[in-house]
Every structure is written in structure tokens, then in C-alpha cells.
Write a protein that holds these residues in place. Structure first.
Motif, PDB file in Angstrom:
ATOM      1  N   MET A   1       0.846  -1.180   0.000  1.00 55.22           N
ATOM      2  CA  MET A   1       0.000   0.000   0.000  1.00 55.22           C
ATOM      3  C   MET A   1       0.889   1.240   0.000  1.00 55.22           C
ATOM      4  SD  MET A   1      -3.493   0.378   1.208  1.00 55.22           S
ATOM      5  CE  MET A   1      -4.452   1.820   1.301  1.00 55.22           C
ATOM      6  N   LEU A   2       0.605   2.183  -0.837  1.00 57.02           N
ATOM      7  CA  LEU A   2       1.400   3.405  -0.949  1.00 57.02           C
ATOM      8  C   LEU A   2       1.050   4.387   0.155  1.00 57.02           C
ATOM      9  CD1 LEU A   2       1.209   3.826  -4.804  1.00 57.02           C
ATOM     10  CD2 LEU A   2       3.155   3.053  -3.475  1.00 57.02           C
ATOM     11  N   ASP A   3       2.006   5.250   0.484  1.00 58.97           N
ATOM     12  CA  ASP A   3       1.861   6.193   1.577  1.00 58.97           C
ATOM     13  C   ASP A   3       2.222   7.591   1.082  1.00 58.97           C
ATOM     14  OD1 ASP A   3       1.376   7.037   4.117  1.00 58.97           O
ATOM     15  OD2 ASP A   3       3.057   6.014   5.033  1.00 58.97           O
ATOM     16  N   LEU A   4       1.957   8.604   1.909  1.00 62.15           N
ATOM     17  CA  LEU A   4       2.283   9.987   1.537  1.00 62.15           C
ATOM     18  C   LEU A   4       3.770  10.155   1.238  1.00 62.15           C
ATOM     19  CD1 LEU A   4       0.226  12.095   4.103  1.00 62.15           C
ATOM     20  CD2 LEU A   4      -0.309  11.652   1.726  1.00 62.15           C
ATOM     21  N   GLU A   5       4.620   9.480   2.009  1.00 64.20           N
ATOM     22  CA  GLU A   5       6.059   9.621   1.841  1.00 64.20           C
ATOM     23  C   GLU A   5       6.543   9.074   0.505  1.00 64.20           C
ATOM     24  OE1 GLU A   5       4.771   8.215   4.777  1.00 64.20           O
ATOM     25  OE2 GLU A   5       4.862  10.159   5.770  1.00 64.20           O
ATOM     26  N   ASP A   6       5.750   8.247  -0.146  1.00 68.96           N
ATOM     27  CA  ASP A   6       6.115   7.711  -1.453  1.00 68.96           C
ATOM     28  C   ASP A   6       5.973   8.753  -2.562  1.00 68.96           C
ATOM     29  OD1 ASP A   6       6.611   5.204  -0.329  1.00 68.96           O
ATOM     30  OD2 ASP A   6       4.510   4.604  -0.551  1.00 68.96           O
ATOM     31  N   PHE A   7       5.295   9.858  -2.261  1.00 73.12           N
ATOM     32  CA  PHE A   7       5.054  10.922  -3.233  1.00 73.12           C
ATOM     33  C   PHE A   7       5.482  12.260  -2.645  1.00 73.12           C
ATOM     34  CE2 PHE A   7       1.987   7.578  -4.083  1.00 73.12           C
ATOM     35  CZ  PHE A   7       2.172   7.370  -5.438  1.00 73.12           C
ATOM     36  N   PRO A   8       6.783  12.588  -2.684  1.00 70.79           N
ATOM     37  CA  PRO A   8       7.236  13.862  -2.118  1.00 70.79           C
ATOM     38  C   PRO A   8       6.651  15.055  -2.876  1.00 70.79           C
ATOM     39  CG  PRO A   8       9.088  12.600  -2.999  1.00 70.79           C
ATOM     40  CD  PRO A   8       7.855  11.801  -3.225  1.00 70.79           C
ATOM     41  N   ILE A   9       6.536  16.172  -2.192  1.00 76.86           N
ATOM     42  CA  ILE A   9       6.036  17.388  -2.827  1.00 76.86           C
ATOM     43  C   ILE A   9       6.991  17.764  -3.959  1.00 76.86           C
ATOM     44  CG2 ILE A   9       5.620  19.857  -2.471  1.00 76.86           C
ATOM     45  CD1 ILE A   9       4.572  19.106   0.304  1.00 76.86           C
ATOM     46  N   GLY A  10       6.418  18.093  -5.100  1.00 73.83           N
ATOM     47  CA  GLY A  10       7.207  18.409  -6.287  1.00 73.83           C
ATOM     48  C   GLY A  10       7.331  17.244  -7.245  1.00 73.83           C
ATOM     49  N   SER A  11       6.837  16.071  -6.858  1.00 78.31           N
ATOM     50  CA  SER A  11       6.902  14.888  -7.713  1.00 78.31           C
ATOM     51  C   SER A  11       5.888  14.996  -8.844  1.00 78.31           C
ATOM     52  CB  SER A  11       6.598  13.626  -6.912  1.00 78.31           C
ATOM     53  OG  SER A  11       7.477  13.482  -5.863  1.00 78.31           O
ATOM     54  N   ARG A  12       6.238  14.415  -9.962  1.00 72.12           N
ATOM     55  CA  ARG A  12       5.314  14.361 -11.098  1.00 72.12           C
ATOM     56  C   ARG A  12       4.598  13.020 -11.040  1.00 72.12           C
ATOM     57  NH1 ARG A  12       7.208  16.543 -16.669  1.00 72.12           N
ATOM     58  NH2 ARG A  12       7.037  18.359 -15.351  1.00 72.12           N
ATOM     59  N   VAL A  13       3.264  13.055 -11.088  1.00 72.14           N
ATOM     60  CA  VAL A  13       2.446  11.849 -10.956  1.00 72.14           C
ATOM     61  C   VAL A  13       1.383  11.800 -12.045  1.00 72.14           C
ATOM     62  CG1 VAL A  13       2.787  11.645  -8.465  1.00 72.14           C
ATOM     63  CG2 VAL A  13       0.886  12.989  -9.325  1.00 72.14           C
ATOM     64  N   MET A  14       0.822  10.597 -12.237  1.00 69.02           N
ATOM     65  CA  MET A  14      -0.279  10.425 -13.180  1.00 69.02           C
ATOM     66  C   MET A  14      -1.497   9.943 -12.404  1.00 69.02           C
ATOM     67  SD  MET A  14      -0.555   8.324 -16.776  1.00 69.02           S
ATOM     68  CE  MET A  14      -0.013   6.800 -16.068  1.00 69.02           C
ATOM     69  N   THR A  15      -2.650  10.536 -12.688  1.00 72.41           N
ATOM     70  CA  THR A  15      -3.903  10.181 -12.035  1.00 72.41           C
ATOM     71  C   THR A  15      -4.564   9.017 -12.773  1.00 72.41           C
ATOM     72  OG1 THR A  15      -5.206  11.712 -13.358  1.00 72.41           O
ATOM     73  CG2 THR A  15      -4.216  12.584 -11.340  1.00 72.41           C
ATOM     74  N   PRO A  16      -5.603   8.416 -12.204  1.00 73.06           N
ATOM     75  CA  PRO A  16      -6.290   7.314 -12.883  1.00 73.06           C
ATOM     76  C   PRO A  16      -6.885   7.712 -14.237  1.00 73.06           C
ATOM     77  CG  PRO A  16      -6.938   7.389 -10.584  1.00 73.06           C
ATOM     78  CD  PRO A  16      -6.116   8.611 -10.846  1.00 73.06           C
ATOM     79  N   SER A  17      -7.210   8.987 -14.419  1.00 75.85           N
ATOM     80  CA  SER A  17      -7.770   9.426 -15.695  1.00 75.85           C
ATOM     81  C   SER A  17      -6.690   9.685 -16.744  1.00 75.85           C
ATOM     82  CB  SER A  17      -8.601  10.694 -15.500  1.00 75.85           C
ATOM     83  OG  SER A  17      -7.773  11.763 -15.086  1.00 75.85           O
ATOM     84  N   GLY A  18      -5.405   9.563 -16.349  1.00 78.10           N
ATOM     85  CA  GLY A  18      -4.318   9.751 -17.296  1.00 78.10           C
ATOM     86  C   GLY A  18      -3.728  11.153 -17.297  1.00 78.10           C
ATOM     87  N   ARG A  19      -4.256  12.036 -16.471  1.00 83.06           N
ATOM     88  CA  ARG A  19      -3.712  13.396 -16.402  1.00 83.06           C
ATOM     89  C   ARG A  19      -2.420  13.400 -15.603  1.00 83.06           C
ATOM     90  NH1 ARG A  19      -7.869  18.050 -15.269  1.00 83.06           N
ATOM     91  NH2 ARG A  19      -6.182  19.202 -16.251  1.00 83.06           N
ATOM     92  N   ILE A  20      -1.483  14.232 -16.030  1.00 82.05           N
ATOM     93  CA  ILE A  20      -0.190  14.334 -15.364  1.00 82.05           C
ATOM     94  C   ILE A  20      -0.129  15.645 -14.615  1.00 82.05           C
ATOM     95  CG2 ILE A  20       2.298  14.489 -15.722  1.00 82.05           C
ATOM     96  CD1 ILE A  20       1.876  12.665 -18.171  1.00 82.05           C
TER      97      ILE A  20
END
Length: 83
Positions: free
Chosen positions: A1-20
Motif C-alpha cells: 500500500m502506498l503512503d504519503l512519503e512515497d510521493f514527495p512534494i514536487g513529484s510528477r504523478v499520473m492520475t487514474p484518468s491519465g492526467r499528469i
């Protein structure tokens, strides 16, 4: 299970809808809401974003640096001068 610490502020991520987007804020759990959430911003407009649980995000890039920002990458070795 992923946690907040796995996504530091400033990270680039993709949402379930495909938006970056870029992670701009972490929301911890509370007595009312037991889920951790992450705010993701898509553009310069602060209203263009979404708040999701970490499990729904995919990490694309660990941290995003501004290429126009000045850096301190200057290395000086013994005997060299910066003048």
C-alpha cells in the motif's frame, strides 16, 4: 500500500484518468476522515487540480526542478580561482 512519503512534494504523478500533474500538498488523516490524501495540480491555475488517495497515483518523476532556476553546481578544486 502506498503512503504519503512515497510521493514527495514536487513529484510528477499520473492520475487514474491519465492526467499528469505535480504533488503540491499532503493531507494527513483526521478523526473524521481516516484516509491520507495528496493534492495534485495540473497547471498554473490553483483551481486546476485534484485531491486523491496515494493508492490511485502513479509516480512518474521523483522531483521536478525548475530548469530556469539558478543552481550551485560550481565545483572548485584546490588551486583554482573563481575570478
Amino acid at each position: 500500500m502506498l503512503d504519503l512519503e512515497d510521493f514527495p512534494i514536487g513529484s510528477r504523478v499520473m492520475t487514474p484518468s491519465g492526467r499528469i500533474g505535480i504533488v503540491v500538498k499532503h493531507h494527513a488523516t483526521s478523526k473524521i476522515d481516516l484516509f491520507q490524501r495528496i493534492s495534485v495540480q495540473f497547471g498554473k491555475n490553483p483551481r486546476d487540480g485534484v485531491v486523491l488517495q496515494p493508492q490511485f497515483l502513479v509516480m512518474l518523476q521523483e522531483s521536478v526542478k525548475n530548469p530556469a532556476a539558478p543552481t550551485n553546481d560550481l565545483k572548485i578544486t584546490k588551486g583554482e580561482s573563481t575570478e
